[in-house]
Design a protein around this motif. Structure first.
Motif, PDB file in Angstrom:
ATOM      1  N   TYR A   1       0.760  -1.328  -0.079  1.00  0.00           N
ATOM      2  CA  TYR A   1       0.016  -0.163  -0.040  1.00  0.00           C
ATOM      3  C   TYR A   1       0.972   1.356  -0.125  1.00  0.00           C
ATOM      4  O   TYR A   1       1.919   0.974   0.491  1.00  0.00           O
ATOM      5  CB  TYR A   1      -0.857   0.193   1.338  1.00  0.00           C
ATOM      6  CG  TYR A   1      -2.017  -0.871   1.136  1.00  0.00           C
ATOM      7  CD1 TYR A   1      -1.827  -2.169   1.893  1.00  0.00           C
ATOM      8  CD2 TYR A   1      -3.258  -0.619   0.810  1.00  0.00           C
ATOM      9  CE1 TYR A   1      -2.866  -3.006   2.159  1.00  0.00           C
ATOM     10  CE2 TYR A   1      -4.178  -1.434   1.114  1.00  0.00           C
ATOM     11  CZ  TYR A   1      -4.276  -2.664   1.312  1.00  0.00           C
ATOM     12  OH  TYR A   1      -5.232  -3.593   1.459  1.00  0.00           O
TER      13      TYR A   1
ATOM     14  N   GLN B   1       0.567   5.494   1.120  1.00  0.00           N
ATOM     15  CA  GLN B   1      -0.451   6.212   2.334  1.00  0.00           C
ATOM     16  C   GLN B   1       0.220   7.501   1.995  1.00  0.00           C
ATOM     17  O   GLN B   1       1.394   8.223   1.824  1.00  0.00           O
ATOM     18  CB  GLN B   1       0.211   5.888   3.561  1.00  0.00           C
ATOM     19  CG  GLN B   1      -0.783   6.849   4.705  1.00  0.00           C
ATOM     20  CD  GLN B   1      -0.599   6.524   6.091  1.00  0.00           C
ATOM     21  OE1 GLN B   1       0.554   6.178   6.434  1.00  0.00           O
ATOM     22  NE2 GLN B   1      -1.380   6.677   7.060  1.00  0.00           N
TER      23      GLN B   1
ATOM     24  N   GLY C   1      -5.731   8.219   2.845  1.00  0.00           N
ATOM     25  CA  GLY C   1      -5.841   7.009   3.479  1.00  0.00           C
ATOM     26  C   GLY C   1      -4.733   6.045   3.109  1.00  0.00           C
ATOM     27  O   GLY C   1      -3.749   6.507   2.515  1.00  0.00           O
ATOM     28  N   LEU C   2      -5.052   4.624   3.159  1.00  0.00           N
ATOM     29  CA  LEU C   2      -4.110   3.665   2.399  1.00  0.00           C
ATOM     30  C   LEU C   2      -4.707   3.081   1.060  1.00  0.00           C
ATOM     31  O   LEU C   2      -5.760   3.020   0.930  1.00  0.00           O
ATOM     32  CB  LEU C   2      -3.768   2.620   3.143  1.00  0.00           C
ATOM     33  CG  LEU C   2      -2.599   2.716   4.234  1.00  0.00           C
ATOM     34  CD1 LEU C   2      -3.200   3.665   5.129  1.00  0.00           C
ATOM     35  CD2 LEU C   2      -2.133   1.389   4.700  1.00  0.00           C
TER      36      LEU C   2
ATOM     37  N   PHE D   1       3.726   0.882   2.837  1.00  0.00           N
ATOM     38  CA  PHE D   1       3.457  -0.175   3.859  1.00  0.00           C
ATOM     39  C   PHE D   1       3.211  -1.543   3.128  1.00  0.00           C
ATOM     40  O   PHE D   1       2.526  -1.848   2.286  1.00  0.00           O
ATOM     41  CB  PHE D   1       2.020   0.172   4.701  1.00  0.00           C
ATOM     42  CG  PHE D   1       2.367   1.205   5.699  1.00  0.00           C
ATOM     43  CD1 PHE D   1       1.913   2.639   5.242  1.00  0.00           C
ATOM     44  CD2 PHE D   1       2.910   1.279   6.813  1.00  0.00           C
ATOM     45  CE1 PHE D   1       2.238   3.562   6.029  1.00  0.00           C
ATOM     46  CE2 PHE D   1       3.090   2.148   7.734  1.00  0.00           C
ATOM     47  CZ  PHE D   1       2.760   3.382   7.463  1.00  0.00           C
TER      48      PHE D   1
ATOM     49  N   THR E   1      -8.137 -10.094   1.259  1.00  0.00           N
ATOM     50  CA  THR E   1      -8.793  -8.715   1.784  1.00  0.00           C
ATOM     51  C   THR E   1     -10.310  -8.700   1.187  1.00  0.00           C
ATOM     52  O   THR E   1     -10.412  -9.671   0.159  1.00  0.00           O
ATOM     53  CB  THR E   1      -8.319  -7.516   1.328  1.00  0.00           C
ATOM     54  OG1 THR E   1      -8.399  -7.401  -0.049  1.00  0.00           O
ATOM     55  CG2 THR E   1      -7.068  -7.128   1.802  1.00  0.00           C
ATOM     56  N   GLY E   2     -11.182  -8.481   2.062  1.00  0.00           N
ATOM     57  CA  GLY E   2     -12.656  -8.782   1.631  1.00  0.00           C
ATOM     58  C   GLY E   2     -13.166  -9.663   2.520  1.00  0.00           C
ATOM     59  O   GLY E   2     -14.557  -9.833   2.387  1.00  0.00           O
ATOM     60  N   SER E   3     -12.403 -10.338   3.442  1.00  0.00           N
ATOM     61  CA  SER E   3     -12.903 -11.323   4.262  1.00  0.00           C
ATOM     62  C   SER E   3     -12.945 -10.668   5.681  1.00  0.00           C
ATOM     63  O   SER E   3     -12.701  -9.452   5.675  1.00  0.00           O
ATOM     64  CB  SER E   3     -12.113 -12.588   4.366  1.00  0.00           C
ATOM     65  OG  SER E   3     -10.720 -12.287   4.756  1.00  0.00           O
ATOM     66  N   ALA E   4     -13.059 -11.516   6.642  1.00  0.00           N
ATOM     67  CA  ALA E   4     -13.418 -10.812   7.897  1.00  0.00           C
ATOM     68  C   ALA E   4     -11.962 -10.889   8.712  1.00  0.00           C
ATOM     69  O   ALA E   4     -11.733 -10.741   9.823  1.00  0.00           O
ATOM     70  CB  ALA E   4     -14.186 -11.500   8.929  1.00  0.00           C
ATOM     71  N   HIS E   5     -10.830 -11.656   8.021  1.00  0.00           N
ATOM     72  CA  HIS E   5      -9.464 -11.977   8.565  1.00  0.00           C
ATOM     73  C   HIS E   5      -8.742 -10.554   8.560  1.00  0.00           C
ATOM     74  O   HIS E   5      -8.984  -9.607   7.997  1.00  0.00           O
ATOM     75  CB  HIS E   5      -8.646 -12.791   8.214  1.00  0.00           C
ATOM     76  CG  HIS E   5      -9.104 -14.280   8.135  1.00  0.00           C
ATOM     77  ND1 HIS E   5     -10.172 -14.882   7.578  1.00  0.00           N
ATOM     78  CD2 HIS E   5      -8.412 -14.987   8.946  1.00  0.00           C
ATOM     79  CE1 HIS E   5     -10.169 -16.236   8.062  1.00  0.00           C
ATOM     80  NE2 HIS E   5      -9.201 -16.309   8.935  1.00  0.00           N
ATOM     81  N   THR E   6      -8.123 -10.350   9.829  1.00  0.00           N
ATOM     82  CA  THR E   6      -7.325  -9.124   9.949  1.00  0.00           C
ATOM     83  C   THR E   6      -6.327  -9.262   9.046  1.00  0.00           C
ATOM     84  O   THR E   6      -5.539 -10.142   8.811  1.00  0.00           O
ATOM     85  CB  THR E   6      -6.858  -9.029  11.653  1.00  0.00           C
ATOM     86  OG1 THR E   6      -8.014  -9.315  12.352  1.00  0.00           O
ATOM     87  CG2 THR E   6      -5.962  -7.910  11.801  1.00  0.00           C
ATOM     88  N   ILE E   7      -5.771  -7.848   8.547  1.00  0.00           N
ATOM     89  CA  ILE E   7      -4.554  -7.825   7.926  1.00  0.00           C
ATOM     90  C   ILE E   7      -3.720  -6.749   8.888  1.00  0.00           C
ATOM     91  O   ILE E   7      -4.048  -6.070   9.450  1.00  0.00           O
ATOM     92  CB  ILE E   7      -4.838  -6.846   6.605  1.00  0.00           C
ATOM     93  CG1 ILE E   7      -3.805  -6.680   5.507  1.00  0.00           C
ATOM     94  CG2 ILE E   7      -5.625  -5.724   6.856  1.00  0.00           C
ATOM     95  CD1 ILE E   7      -4.276  -6.262   4.400  1.00  0.00           C
ATOM     96  N   TYR E   8      -2.317  -7.391   8.781  1.00  0.00           N
ATOM     97  CA  TYR E   8      -1.212  -7.097   9.639  1.00  0.00           C
ATOM     98  C   TYR E   8      -0.396  -6.049   8.991  1.00  0.00           C
ATOM     99  O   TYR E   8       0.083  -6.320   7.489  1.00  0.00           O
ATOM    100  CB  TYR E   8      -0.829  -7.880  10.466  1.00  0.00           C
ATOM    101  CG  TYR E   8      -1.669  -8.752  11.092  1.00  0.00           C
ATOM    102  CD1 TYR E   8      -2.133  -9.924  10.642  1.00  0.00           C
ATOM    103  CD2 TYR E   8      -1.619  -8.313  12.375  1.00  0.00           C
ATOM    104  CE1 TYR E   8      -2.806 -10.840  11.554  1.00  0.00           C
ATOM    105  CE2 TYR E   8      -2.720  -9.433  13.322  1.00  0.00           C
ATOM    106  CZ  TYR E   8      -2.958 -10.396  12.736  1.00  0.00           C
ATOM    107  OH  TYR E   8      -4.209 -11.142  13.471  1.00  0.00           O
ATOM    108  N   PHE E   9      -0.054  -4.936   9.445  1.00  0.00           N
ATOM    109  CA  PHE E   9       0.938  -3.918   8.628  1.00  0.00           C
ATOM    110  C   PHE E   9       2.272  -3.991   9.258  1.00  0.00           C
ATOM    111  O   PHE E   9       2.756  -4.141  10.376  1.00  0.00           O
ATOM    112  CB  PHE E   9       0.342  -2.777   8.892  1.00  0.00           C
ATOM    113  CG  PHE E   9      -0.815  -2.319   8.031  1.00  0.00           C
ATOM    114  CD1 PHE E   9      -2.028  -2.684   8.706  1.00  0.00           C
ATOM    115  CD2 PHE E   9      -0.892  -1.988   6.695  1.00  0.00           C
ATOM    116  CE1 PHE E   9      -3.362  -2.621   7.937  1.00  0.00           C
ATOM    117  CE2 PHE E   9      -1.791  -2.035   5.887  1.00  0.00           C
ATOM    118  CZ  PHE E   9      -3.179  -2.376   6.481  1.00  0.00           C
ATOM    119  N   GLY E  10       3.451  -3.648   8.339  1.00  0.00           N
ATOM    120  CA  GLY E  10       4.671  -3.393   8.776  1.00  0.00           C
ATOM    121  C   GLY E  10       4.861  -2.055   8.965  1.00  0.00           C
ATOM    122  O   GLY E  10       3.797  -1.267   9.434  1.00  0.00           O
TER     123      GLY E  10
END
Lengths: 111, 115
Positions: free
Chosen positions: B35, B37, B42-43, B90, B98-107
């Protein structure tokens, strides 16, 4: 297509007073919604997420958010602001292989 | 914290030069993302990967390419940097797309300035 609108680009509160950061979303699906926080020069950290379970979601550091489908809103609140809450906050909508970020709300906390 | 390392963390480069940003993860997550920023935006998704050698374009992919030769590494290349690519980049990872309920984690981000 999905979209997110964060209604305030900047919110300023005094320490110990309530925090309200507003987020409206648009989605044709049953979305998942997230709030992330970003402290200066850091990555984004997950505060909380809504995934079609309870509409009132509790997160870390005393934050919570309420999913209101009728109002297409997912506002973030905290009863009492702390100096360490000063940061930028992002509302995110996720659904159907797409994830969209709001433009962000910068929270300032005055002593 | 999710095991995501970005390098370099800060870089200044000249217009027209190539630049490669690296993302390394230790979580063995299948999905990886780049991504950018920018203030007021936003991102925004540049490219993503759903497996080794499997990549696809995001919202703002023009001027960028990516490669993923190993599960743990995802490279972002600016073939010929322009001033409009000055941004914070990032890397992110997730178990599901993405588009699911799972969390996305960022550097923690890579600050790139193109002069």
């Amino acid at each position: 297509a999905q979209s997110v609108t964060q209604l305030d680009s900047h919110v300023s509160v005094s320490e110990g007073t309530p925090v309200l950061l507003r987020c409206n979303y648009s989605s044709s699906y049953s979305p998942s919604l997230f709030w992330y926080v970003q402290h200066p020069n850091k990555g984004l950290q997950l505060l909380l997420k809504y995934t079609s379970a309870a509409t009132l979601v509790k997160g870390i550091n005393g934050f919570e958010a309420e999913f209101k489908k009728s109002e297409t809103s997912f506002h973030l609140t905290k009863p009492s602001a702390h100096m360490s809450d000063a940061a930028e906050y992002f509302c995110v909508v996720s659904g159907d292989n797409d994830m969209r970020f709001g433009a962000g709300t910068r929270l300032t906390v005055k002593p | 914290d999710a095991g995501i390392t970005q390098s370099p963390r800060h870089k200044v480069t000249e217009t027209g030069t190539p630049v490669t940003l690296r993302c390394h993860q230790t979580e063995n997550h299948r999905y990886m993302y780049w991504y950018r920023q920018d203030p007021g935006h936003g991102l925004r998704l540049i490219h993503y990967s759903y497996g080794v050698k499997d990549t696809d374009k995001g919202e703002v992919s023009d001027g960028y390419s990516v490669s993923r030769s190993k599960t743990e590494d995802f490279l972002l290349t600016l073939e010929s940097a322009t001033s409009s690519q000055t941004s914070v980049y990032f890397c992110a990872i997730s178990e599901s797309p993405t588009g699911s309920a799972h969390t996305i984690y960022f550097g923690e981000g890579s600050w790139l300035t193109v002069v």
